[in-house]
Motif scaffolding. Structure first.
Motif, short mmCIF file in Angstrom:
data_model
loop_
_atom_site.label_atom_id
_atom_site.label_comp_id
_atom_site.label_asym_id
_atom_site.label_seq_id
_atom_site.Cartn_x
_atom_site.Cartn_y
_atom_site.Cartn_z
N UNK A 9 0.82 -1.20 0.00
CA UNK A 9 0.00 0.00 0.00
C UNK A 9 0.87 1.26 0.00
N UNK A 10 1.95 1.23 0.77
CA UNK A 10 2.83 2.40 0.83
C UNK A 10 3.47 2.67 -0.54
N UNK A 11 3.89 1.59 -1.21
CA UNK A 11 4.50 1.76 -2.53
C UNK A 11 3.50 2.32 -3.54
N UNK A 12 2.26 1.93 -3.42
CA UNK A 12 1.23 2.45 -4.30
C UNK A 12 1.07 3.96 -4.10
N UNK A 13 1.07 4.40 -2.85
CA UNK A 13 0.95 5.82 -2.55
C UNK A 13 2.17 6.58 -3.07
N UNK A 14 3.37 6.01 -2.88
CA UNK A 14 4.59 6.67 -3.35
C UNK A 14 4.58 6.81 -4.87
N UNK A 15 4.26 5.74 -5.58
CA UNK A 15 4.26 5.81 -7.04
C UNK A 15 3.14 6.70 -7.58
N UNK A 16 1.98 6.67 -6.95
CA UNK A 16 0.88 7.54 -7.38
C UNK A 16 1.24 9.00 -7.18
N UNK A 17 1.83 9.32 -6.04
CA UNK A 17 2.25 10.70 -5.78
C UNK A 17 3.32 11.14 -6.77
#
Length: 105
Positions: A1-9
């Motif tokens: 989930x954290x990686x998804x937020x980082x890549x989306x940002x």
């Protein structure tokens, strides 16, 4: 989930930067939008610096003996009178460090 937020940002930031900074794209901003975007930098700096100046781990800092507040006021005054960014930043940092040593020791 954290990686998804980082890549989306990262994707959102890249797209915003690319759209507004790429000269070959036919995006034109109206003068009103350009004027409104001029207020974004002071708003962001205020949002970043405000909590640092007025808050610490235990709540609000006392204003009379707050080296952060005094340094911020001196920094604004130096920037108004000197009009040289590098000189005013260096002087502000030196004054802040001196105030921090004197007040907190």
């Amino acid at each position: 989930m954290i990686w998804l937020v980082i890549f989306t940002t990262a994707l959102v930031v890249f797209v915003n930067r690319y759209l507004f900074l790429e000269p070959s794209l036919p995006i034109k901003l109206s003068p009103t939008i350009k004027k409104l975007l001029g207020f974004s930098i002071p708003a962001i700096l205020t949002a970043i610096c405000g909590p640092i100046i007025f808050l610490d781990d235990h709540g609000f800092r006392e204003i009379p003996l707050n080296p952060y507040f005094i340094g911020a006021v001196i920094s604004v005054l130096l920037a108004l009178f000197i009009r040289n960014t590098l000189v005013s930043v260096v002087l502000s940092l030196m004054i802040f460090m001196l105030l921090k040593q004197v007040i907190l020791s």
